[in-house]
Structure formats: C-alpha cells, structure tokens
Design an enzyme around this catalytic site. Structure first.
Site, PDB file in Angstrom:
ATOM      1  N   LYS A  51       0.079  -9.419   6.482  1.00  0.00           N
ATOM      2  CA  LYS A  51      -1.281  -9.168   5.299  1.00  0.00           C
ATOM      3  C   LYS A  51      -1.106 -10.834   5.559  1.00  0.00           C
ATOM      4  O   LYS A  51      -1.697 -11.917   5.295  1.00  0.00           O
ATOM      5  CB  LYS A  51      -0.628  -9.241   4.041  1.00  0.00           C
ATOM      6  CG  LYS A  51      -1.333  -7.466   3.915  1.00  0.00           C
ATOM      7  CD  LYS A  51      -2.669  -7.288   3.674  1.00  0.00           C
ATOM      8  CE  LYS A  51      -2.850  -6.614   2.847  1.00  0.00           C
ATOM      9  NZ  LYS A  51      -4.139  -5.920   2.940  1.00  0.00           N
ATOM     10  N   SER A  76      -1.590  -4.021  -4.360  1.00  0.00           N
ATOM     11  CA  SER A  76      -0.376  -2.958  -4.508  1.00  0.00           C
ATOM     12  C   SER A  76       1.037  -3.219  -4.108  1.00  0.00           C
ATOM     13  O   SER A  76       1.616  -2.549  -4.115  1.00  0.00           O
ATOM     14  CB  SER A  76      -0.628  -1.765  -3.607  1.00  0.00           C
ATOM     15  OG  SER A  76      -0.718  -2.062  -2.301  1.00  0.00           O
ATOM     16  N   GLN A  81       2.044 -10.306  -2.020  1.00  0.00           N
ATOM     17  CA  GLN A  81       3.213 -10.876  -1.327  1.00  0.00           C
ATOM     18  C   GLN A  81       2.859 -12.197  -0.677  1.00  0.00           C
ATOM     19  O   GLN A  81       2.899 -13.530  -0.406  1.00  0.00           O
ATOM     20  CB  GLN A  81       4.512  -9.730  -0.636  1.00  0.00           C
ATOM     21  CG  GLN A  81       5.901 -10.462  -0.806  1.00  0.00           C
ATOM     22  CD  GLN A  81       6.598  -8.723  -0.623  1.00  0.00           C
ATOM     23  OE1 GLN A  81       6.958  -7.960  -0.467  1.00  0.00           O
ATOM     24  NE2 GLN A  81       7.390  -9.287   0.258  1.00  0.00           N
ATOM     25  N   GLY A 177      -6.568   1.162   5.771  1.00  0.00           N
ATOM     26  CA  GLY A 177      -6.673   1.133   3.799  1.00  0.00           C
ATOM     27  C   GLY A 177      -7.805   0.657   3.335  1.00  0.00           C
ATOM     28  O   GLY A 177      -8.585   1.298   3.434  1.00  0.00           O
ATOM     29  N   GLY A 180      -9.246  -4.368   6.341  1.00  0.00           N
ATOM     30  CA  GLY A 180      -9.369  -5.492   6.504  1.00  0.00           C
ATOM     31  C   GLY A 180      -8.484  -5.635   8.231  1.00  0.00           C
ATOM     32  O   GLY A 180      -8.702  -6.580   9.894  1.00  0.00           O
ATOM     33  N   LYS A 271      16.547   1.412  15.063  1.00  0.00           N
ATOM     34  CA  LYS A 271      16.665   0.468  14.284  1.00  0.00           C
ATOM     35  C   LYS A 271      15.326  -0.530  13.367  1.00  0.00           C
ATOM     36  O   LYS A 271      15.466  -1.089  13.143  1.00  0.00           O
ATOM     37  CB  LYS A 271      17.305  -0.141  14.656  1.00  0.00           C
ATOM     38  CG  LYS A 271      19.047   0.843  15.586  1.00  0.00           C
ATOM     39  CD  LYS A 271      18.654   2.001  14.581  1.00  0.00           C
ATOM     40  CE  LYS A 271      20.026   2.593  15.935  1.00  0.00           C
ATOM     41  NZ  LYS A 271      20.478   3.713  15.044  1.00  0.00           N
ATOM     42  N   ASN A 305       7.908  -3.549   3.781  1.00  0.00           N
ATOM     43  CA  ASN A 305       8.205  -3.753   2.035  1.00  0.00           C
ATOM     44  C   ASN A 305       8.507  -2.203   2.124  1.00  0.00           C
ATOM     45  O   ASN A 305       7.579  -2.240   0.911  1.00  0.00           O
ATOM     46  CB  ASN A 305       7.713  -4.501   1.772  1.00  0.00           C
ATOM     47  CG  ASN A 305       7.275  -6.074   2.614  1.00  0.00           C
ATOM     48  OD1 ASN A 305       8.257  -6.582   3.002  1.00  0.00           O
ATOM     49  ND2 ASN A 305       6.025  -6.947   2.901  1.00  0.00           N
TER      50      ASN A 305
END
Length: 322
Positions: A51, A76, A81, A177, A180, A271, A305
């Site tokens: 984003k 959301s 962020q 979603g 974009g 990882k 995140n």
C-alpha cells in the site's frame, strides 16, 4: 483506465522512497504446488505492505497547496498505515477512519506515524463514507484506498519489478479486495509480457470480486467475516473493476482454514511473517485452487502487518490438527 506509461511514471516518482522487494522460492513449496513458485515479498515493503507504493504516488502527485489541507482516508489498516507513513515523509497531516474491530497491530502503527484515528462501523462502505464526509467538512484531500488512477499506478510498479527480477513467467496470483493491486499489476505485466495469466485470490467469506467477475457487474456484499482484514471490501472499485474485467483471467477462492495454514506455512517453512490478506495466494497454491501445473508462477505476499497473538493461536491449531 490506467496505462503502462502511468505506471512507469509512478515508479520514477516514488523510487526514492520505496523498496524493491525481494523474491523468494522454496523447493518444498514447489513440490507441494507442482509449480515453480516465486514469492514477491511486499510484506517487507516500507510500512509493511504494498500500500505504501500507491499512497506515496498519490501524495507526490498533489501540489503544495493541497498538502497544506491534510489528507483523509478510510482503511482497515494497511492503506491507512501506508498513508500515515507517506504523510510523515511529505509533511502533511493524515486522518484515518478505521473499522471498530481494527487490528491492534495496525492501529498501533498508524498512531506511531502520528495519524489521527476515527472509528466507524465494520465495512469498507461505512468507513469510506465517513472519510468522505470528513473531507467535505475540513477540506482535507480524500485519498481512496484503491479506486484512483494514482493509487493503481503506484501498486502497478510491483509488476514492473517482477519483469525485471524474473524475466518471463506464466502466471501471477494477486490478493483481491478493492482491486487496486491487481488492476495495477495486471496492466503492468500484460502490457509487457505475452500470454501471462493473472489470477485474483479472495477469501470465500469476502468474495465481492469473485461474484462481480462472474456476474459481469459490480456486486456489493452486506456481510463480511474473514480473518483477512485487508480484503474485507464490500465491492471492487468502479475504476478498478473494468481493468479486472479486461486483464484478469479468473478469481480463485480460499477458506479461512486454508488462509490460517498458509500463514503458518510461510512462517515455519520460509521464515516469512505474512498477514492473512497477503497469504491468500499461497493458500491457493498449497490447497490445489490454482488450475495450472508445471508453470513458473509468482505469488504476491501483499503485507506482513499481522496480530502476533492471533498467529500464535493459529500455530497451536495447526499443531493440534497434526
């Protein structure tokens, strides 16, 4: 509708600030999926998700007078962020309207970038309406999370990187979603490579793109309940959806359990800490939703995140389930 040149221009604009994210592979993953898979790690992008590319491109496309008024969005988490991080870089105030059940990790990050937080509802429709109202009341510039040419072009810079890093490839899987991300990537790769396939991936419990794609027109969801909070979008964008119709080959669906197991797989085997929204592409490959075999395939890991408490619970569930 954005063009390849728009994406190239966006890359020139944002390259000083964004990371060229790495690509990873795994022999174990290749054997399980029956494909040669490469993971594009946007979970390692600045602010923790793809984003940031679109947010930075949007802000750098504004003039100084616009930036003085500040910006506002509904999110959301990841878009908010990213916008808060980008806003701090360019020196503009950021307000983010978040859902009532916003991820604690994402909320903390937004506040860490000095964003002003407003809470509203649980759906994208509710928070975007509230953000637009704030824009009208305060003069702050409304920054759509996905449905804007500057946002799409910024996200499409991932597609340019894929071609440079991997050369030719057969298919790319992209989380869906508001679309974009997939709209930008699909323009970049399909206008550059011949015969590449683009697949969107959505949760079964937030499948507005799938339903819209099959119906041939926008379908709005009324009830959304998925752990992939970045994909809780009531319907695709009015600007992004025509691009999806033109360039995307199909939309694949994955279950909540498959998403959880994909997150755990990425953490244990590779990882890589990837949030549920970013792991849907891996879920599609792990659980046989991808229709092709023996192909060179890219899976976009769109963000990292993730709530650490939640992921610890999913690890316990995976262990108990054998």
């Amino acid at each position: 509708m954005i063009k390849l040149q728009d994406i190239k221009d966006a890359r020139e604009r944002i390259s000083k600030w964004t990371h060229t994210t790495p690509v990873f592979s795994s022999q174990t993953f290749n054997m399980i999926s029956n494909n040669s898979v490469f993971l594009k790690a946007e979970n390692l992008q600045k602010s923790g998700s793809f984003k940031f590319r679109g947010a930075m491109n949007f802000l750098l496309s504004l003039n100084d007078e616009d930036l003085k008024h500040g910006v506002v969005t509904g999110s959301s988490g990841n878009h908010g962020q990213a916008l808060a991080c980008a806003g701090k870089i360019v020196g503009t105030k950021v307000t983010v309207v978040v859902p009532e059940d916003v991820s604690a990790a994402k909320l903390s990050a937004m506040e860490g970038y000095d964003a002003k937080i407003e809470r509203c509802g649980r759906t994208s429709t509710e928070r975007l309406k509230k953000a637009y109202e704030i824009s009208q009341q305060t003069g702050a510039i409304f920054v759509p999370p996905f449905d804007h040419p500057w946002i799409m072009a910024g996200q499409g810079t991932i597609g340019l990187e894929l071609v440079e890093q991997l050369g030719d490839f057969d298919a790319v899987l992209v989380p869906c979603g508001g679309c974009g991300l997939i709209s930008g990537i699909s323009v970049a790769v399909k206008e550059t490579l011949k015969d590449v396939k683009v697949y969107g991936v959505e949760p079964e419990q937030s499948n507005s793109t799938y339903l819209s794609f099959k119906a041939g027109h926008l379908v709005e969801l009324k009830n959304i309940n998925t752990i992939a909070d970045g994909l809780r979008t009531a319907m695709p964008g009015r600007l992004t959806f025509p691009i999806v119709q033109k360039y995307v080959d199909d939309i694949l669906l994955v279950s909540e359990e498959e998403i959880k197991k994909a997150v755990v797989f990425l953490l244990e085997r590779m990882k890589l800490l990837v949030e549920p929204s970013g792991a849907v592409t891996v879920a599609a490959l792990l659980f046989g939703k991808f229709p092709l075999k023996s192909k060179k395939v890219i899976a976009i890991l769109s963000g990292g995140n993730v709530d650490l408490f939640a992921i610890s619970e999913w690890i316990k569930e995976a262990k108990q389930g054998g």
